[in-house]
Scaffold this motif. Sequence first.
Motif: not given
Length: 254
Positions: A117-141
């Motif tokens: 639902s949110t960018v913060a939630e994406a950050a929390v779940h990221l380590p469960e899904i991958g280990s080298r991440a590409f972020l296409t987000l805004g600078s404030s994210d």
Amino acid sequence: MKRVLILGGTGEAVAFARAASAEFGPSVDLVTSLAGRTKAPTRPQGAVRVGGFDGVSGLADYLSTEEIDIVIDATHPFAAKMTANAVAACDLTHKPRLRLDRPAWTAVPGDDWHAVSTVAEAAVHLPEIGSRAFLTLGSSDLAAFKTVPGMPLWARMIEAPEPGDVPPQCTVIRARGPFAENDEVTLLRAHRIDVLVTKNSGGDAAAAKLSACRSLGIPVVMVARPPDPPGDRVPDVAAALNWLRPRLLLTISS
Ligand code: NAP
């Protein structure tokens, strides 16, 4: 003549200004409003004003003082604050308002999307899904990813972020779309990316990363859009012109 305020910052806003100017000529006086985040924005047809309005009351004052007749909210799907302000200010001043909002992307067979639902939630779940991440987000994210310890990150954005927002293990790639699928595949391979994080912005200009991930079997953490605003809403420039046309004719004949 009708004065039309376009709340911009998107390709759709630029395309709408071009198309409205071409079709309606001197029957419309177009003003595009930009937040001022991008240093060299694409200049739309018609007048441009830059900077915030200072909240709902500031925008309502602007609409009255500048004798704006109609508001086209063509801001980015994730510019929720500006859209909410436009709803409230147009309600206060009784101005007609249209939301021009490109359709969201939807998953197709072969996609491996993880909805958050949110960018913060994406950050929390990221380590469960991958280990080298590409972020296409805004600078404030970016700052949200400071909580993802040690994971190598590559973040692509138009403007340079504030240095304090960049996680220490993050490499910033400055680039502006549209991007081709071949180039996206090359970039994902070059950095051995195994997960993409993106907001569901929709549109063609940024969609190639999704087909690149599909072809490489890379999962996508997809940040869902904020809720839709009330009122009239169209998905593209042609539909926005259809909405505007009778409103201009009404004024010309009255
Ligand atoms: P936001 O969070 O919805 O808005 C924050 C504040 O920025 C608003 O309250 C308003 O300030 C000002 N603002 C935003 N859009 C404006 C506009 N078109 N004209 C004048 N002031 C504006 O917006 P955001 O997400 O930071 O996006 C800022 C701009 O970048 C928008 O124009 C948007 O279309 C564009 N953009 C955003 C994204 C994204 O992912 N969010 C991506 C691409 C482009 P006041 O309250 O002072 O009026």
